[in-house]
Design an enzyme around this catalytic site. Sequence first.
Site, PDB file in Angstrom:
ATOM      1  N   ILE B  77       0.811  -1.212   0.000  1.00 50.73           N
ATOM      2  CA  ILE B  77       0.000   0.000   0.000  1.00 50.73           C
ATOM      3  C   ILE B  77       0.846   1.264   0.000  1.00 50.73           C
ATOM      4  O   ILE B  77       0.320   2.357  -0.110  1.00 50.73           O
ATOM      5  CB  ILE B  77      -0.991   0.039   1.185  1.00 50.73           C
ATOM      6  CG1 ILE B  77      -0.249  -0.196   2.495  1.00 50.73           C
ATOM      7  CG2 ILE B  77      -2.106  -0.956   0.994  1.00 50.73           C
ATOM      8  CD1 ILE B  77      -1.156  -0.071   3.722  1.00 50.73           C
ATOM      9  N   GLY B  78       2.135   1.120   0.113  1.00 49.08           N
ATOM     10  CA  GLY B  78       2.932   2.338   0.074  1.00 49.08           C
ATOM     11  C   GLY B  78       4.410   2.042   0.199  1.00 49.08           C
ATOM     12  O   GLY B  78       4.819   0.947   0.573  1.00 49.08           O
ATOM     13  N   GLY B  81      10.828   6.064   2.600  1.00 50.84           N
ATOM     14  CA  GLY B  81      12.283   6.063   2.623  1.00 50.84           C
ATOM     15  C   GLY B  81      12.826   4.816   3.287  1.00 50.84           C
ATOM     16  O   GLY B  81      13.899   4.345   2.972  1.00 50.84           O
ATOM     17  N   MET B  82      12.075   4.269   4.210  1.00 48.97           N
ATOM     18  CA  MET B  82      12.629   3.179   4.987  1.00 48.97           C
ATOM     19  C   MET B  82      12.109   1.814   4.596  1.00 48.97           C
ATOM     20  O   MET B  82      12.393   0.838   5.267  1.00 48.97           O
ATOM     21  CB  MET B  82      12.352   3.416   6.466  1.00 48.97           C
ATOM     22  CG  MET B  82      13.283   4.402   7.096  1.00 48.97           C
ATOM     23  SD  MET B  82      14.955   3.757   7.137  1.00 48.97           S
ATOM     24  CE  MET B  82      14.654   2.284   8.099  1.00 48.97           C
ATOM     25  N   VAL B  85       5.366  -0.683   2.743  1.00 50.39           N
ATOM     26  CA  VAL B  85       4.268  -0.913   3.679  1.00 50.39           C
ATOM     27  C   VAL B  85       3.222  -1.808   3.022  1.00 50.39           C
ATOM     28  O   VAL B  85       2.871  -1.605   1.862  1.00 50.39           O
ATOM     29  CB  VAL B  85       3.602   0.421   4.083  1.00 50.39           C
ATOM     30  CG1 VAL B  85       2.561   0.175   5.167  1.00 50.39           C
ATOM     31  CG2 VAL B  85       4.638   1.418   4.552  1.00 50.39           C
ATOM     32  N   LYS B 100       5.164  -2.569   8.064  1.00 50.26           N
ATOM     33  CA  LYS B 100       6.253  -1.925   7.316  1.00 50.26           C
ATOM     34  C   LYS B 100       7.509  -2.768   7.440  1.00 50.26           C
ATOM     35  O   LYS B 100       7.911  -3.139   8.538  1.00 50.26           O
ATOM     36  CB  LYS B 100       6.510  -0.530   7.878  1.00 50.26           C
ATOM     37  CG  LYS B 100       7.548   0.234   7.092  1.00 50.26           C
ATOM     38  CD  LYS B 100       7.442   1.705   7.379  1.00 50.26           C
ATOM     39  CE  LYS B 100       8.283   2.486   6.394  1.00 50.26           C
ATOM     40  NZ  LYS B 100       8.061   3.916   6.480  1.00 50.26           N
ATOM     41  N   ASP B 212      10.549  13.518  10.499  1.00 48.72           N
ATOM     42  CA  ASP B 212      10.181  13.478   9.087  1.00 48.72           C
ATOM     43  C   ASP B 212       8.701  13.808   8.922  1.00 48.72           C
ATOM     44  O   ASP B 212       7.960  13.069   8.294  1.00 48.72           O
ATOM     45  CB  ASP B 212      10.509  12.105   8.494  1.00 48.72           C
ATOM     46  CG  ASP B 212      10.492  12.124   6.970  1.00 48.72           C
ATOM     47  OD1 ASP B 212      10.587  13.225   6.378  1.00 48.72           O
ATOM     48  OD2 ASP B 212      10.368  11.047   6.369  1.00 48.72           O
TER      49      ASP B 212
END
Lengths: 175, 845
Positions: B77-78, B81-82, B85, B100, B212
């Site tokens: 779903i996404g 940067g890390m 997800v 995530k 962030d």
Amino acid sequence: MHVNLRPEGEGSEAILGELYAELRRRAERFMHGQPRDHTLQATALVHEACLKIFGPERFDGADRGHLLALAATAMRSVMVDHARTRGRIKRLPPGERVPMDDLQVAYEDRAIDLLALDQALERLASFDPSMSRAVELHFFAGLSLADTADALGLPLRTLERRWAATRAWLRKEIG
Amino acid sequence: MRPEQWEEVLRHFEAASALEPSEREAYLARACPDAEIAAEVRRLLSAPSSVEFLEPPALDAPVHERDLGDFTLLEEIGRGGMGVVYRALQRPLKRIVAVKLLPATFALTARQIERFTREARAAAKLTHPNLVTVLTVGEDRGVHYFAMEFIDGKNLAEELARLRADLGAEDDQRAHLPSSRASDYFRSVAETVSQAADGLAFAHSHGVVHRDVKPSNLLLDPSGRVKLVDFGLARDEELGSLSRTGDVAGTPHYMSPEQARSQRERVDHRTDVYSLGVVLFELLTLQRPFEGQTVQEVLDNVLRRDPPRIRRLNPRVPRDLETICQKAMSRDRGDRYPDAGALRDDLQRFLSHEAITARAPGVVQQLGRRVRRYGKAILAGGLLLAGVGLGGAWAARAAERSEQRQRIATLHELEGEGDWSRLDDEVLVAARRTLTGLEREASPANAELRAGLGRRFEGLREEWFQEASRSIEEGRRAAPSDLLEGADDARILEGVLLMLRGRRVFPEEPRFERATRVDAFQARISIRAQDEQGDALSGSASFRLLDPVTGQPGGTIELGPLPVEGRSLAPGFYRFEVRSPGHRPREFTRLLARARVLPDILCTLRAPDPREGMVRIPGGRLFQPGERGYPLCPFTHEPVEVEAFWIDRAEVSFSQYRGFLAATGRPAPPEWVDLPADLSIEERPVVGVSWLDALAYAEWSGKRLVAHAEWELAARGPEGALFPFEEGDPLRGTVRGPARVSSGSAEDLRRCLEHTTDVLAPAEALGRNGLYHMFGNVWEWTESLGFDRDEAGTASSMPGVRVMLGGDYSAAERGHDLKVHRLWGPSAQYSNLEHGFRCARSDRD
């Protein structure tokens, strides 16, 4: 721009060979659809291979940039060689794919034609070896521009300034 | 193409691409006379621009077998940067969550993983209606992940995209910027940001900083509630390099100035306040305050520019919201809201039509911004002082116009104000004028008021002066290592700006005036000399300025008799000389940065000696054009006159360096942990020394380090031969070794030592001028600064970077490397195997 701080001698040939084999093996295994739980990126592939060949201590040492540069060169060879071989075996039964094809597609998505890029990089190296190396590190090995600059021992600003023009030049050369 | 043509192409391409396409032709016609080059630049400018070209591809693994701990991954779903997800099923509880995944472990060090899990656990403790709850942190087959509540809604970035698209459909964009029912829109923006601020305030009170904050991390749940996601994880400093790899890099648009400057230690909860301010800015104007073609450009703009005025972009924005946003986005942390709670409270005041606490930036704050933007030029040129006094006329008129009664009422009000430092300077100036008027009248009715205000002003004056002095002094003494870099500009400017406020509000106070004179920001140095018994010596000190690029000295300038105490000197690259009758003079090379206070030079002078082990090089003109030199080198473009000097015949040996350690108590280099006992290394060149080590040794032994030009002249002769030997093998006398893959292990140390030879052997290593091992054996530190050459060919020095020359044993296989110098930095504390040095002295005894 010609500040190449990294030793890069003939002693590197053997290491290069090892890296090549390791990268190729990993890329093939990966593309064979072995279950993996995460997204793999070129940078991960390269780091994995480096860790295997050099070991964590050496790889985290002062010459990390040099080692990455070697690995990037190896990665370029892996991809270009595959593209070359693939060009020769044009006729596969429909639906059948060589494992590395997906990888090639992923790269050519971003570079149009790997063989043309390879030749253009050769020409680029004749008048700007550092930028040719930069393309290997950033594009083939997936390093960020900041890490690429580190590996080359250049200020990031210098690299970024030259990157735009280099990209444009390569884009034109590839046609 | 030839390299020099390419350099030209690069230069013109960069300049032309910065222009509007319509102006490029004119530029090329004007600036680029070479038709061939111009054609090439034109060709490159016409290259199709594609964002993805030569960006490393992300290679996705096939999606199946997606079980991870208790979770079954359902769909992506996404991406952030890390990592990626997924919507996932938590099997035991049969509930849908979001999971995530971190990139695989091989890219992370154990410390990074430890940090990640620690932060994720801290975030998991936060439960608040405006924070996405982290449910669990786990690891499965090397993949680290955390699960959080699944929000079935949009994020603010998507919402902004929708708003922009709607806007694009309107005919007159300006008239319709969040337009229909504008006031409702602005109220909902204030509400949204206020909720996010509430969530942040809660997290901050638990010691967790987000780092962030950006629209894509602000989720809107179906009921319209805002939920912050990715707490404390997204832009971890340690993981920073990770989020910078590849094309999933985070966006720089919401980074605070302190993040843009990579000042980790300055990133605190106020960074989140700033980033949320940027989000507010974007919601109000549908634009981001800072844009750029590259990440670096965006960051430069964050650092150097002021955000555009909000009401100029969208005049419908209520003035109070503009002011709140400006305050949240103050470049100085101290000018922002002290915490997210204060930002939330001001937004709530706006929503309930109360007066907000934020004030539009005053004149001095605006002046301050200009000063910060042009800080360096201003400090150097003294323009800083010219800008003071803006707004004085206005204040005077305002004071004249006001009625006596009103004035007194205002003064009473002022007396009740808490923190005067937060008031605009105009207010303070006007108040002082009025107070002076009152004092002249000396009416007993106002005696108490006058005395009270007088004390407050006195207190304020002292407070400002003390605080400003402290900032300036701390800034001047802050330096990353004792001899290299300069002062903390930001800290100094903080102090200077406060001094300027002081000058403005207290013009009669000379201390403010003195503190803001330009010469107050020169570097300071103290020099004393003693004899070998430790008794103070009389004598004199002088200096010569070194050209920072060529490293060569200019004329001698006397500093006066010893001791020299706290002398102010303009910033520059200096070689100090200390003399006392009957003693051998000594030299100290120092880089004086602006406003820097250098550690004192305390030197011991000895009787003249015969310069044992040194060779006199007569000096001469050094010029290495074309092939003989290096492309960037200072001596390849213009000849340099080098004075006569003395240079050590040999590199400094282990035994010599050990003598120094024993005499001074300086710790041995960290690389010396496993010195092999079976090798006889005492006469080998010392290795593992940092530049500071080398400098300390040289000065302890009464010498200095060799300058770059001197080394070149000594090794290659004035004609700039490629090698130190007239003919034959360029690396005679060097034990050839494999290309170096050095990690600082005992094994590497042994290999290094096995490949070095004694500093005064063998005979074949004896080259030009009777010097041993100028090439090969070990690299040699010089005292000279690194250098760079820009596209226009102008050379500049790189303070904090030092030149190293001569190559080591592994250069044997690489003849071409012999031409190459090394620049090490940014810290000259850096040491490595194969780094040694030799010493020099000027021929001035």
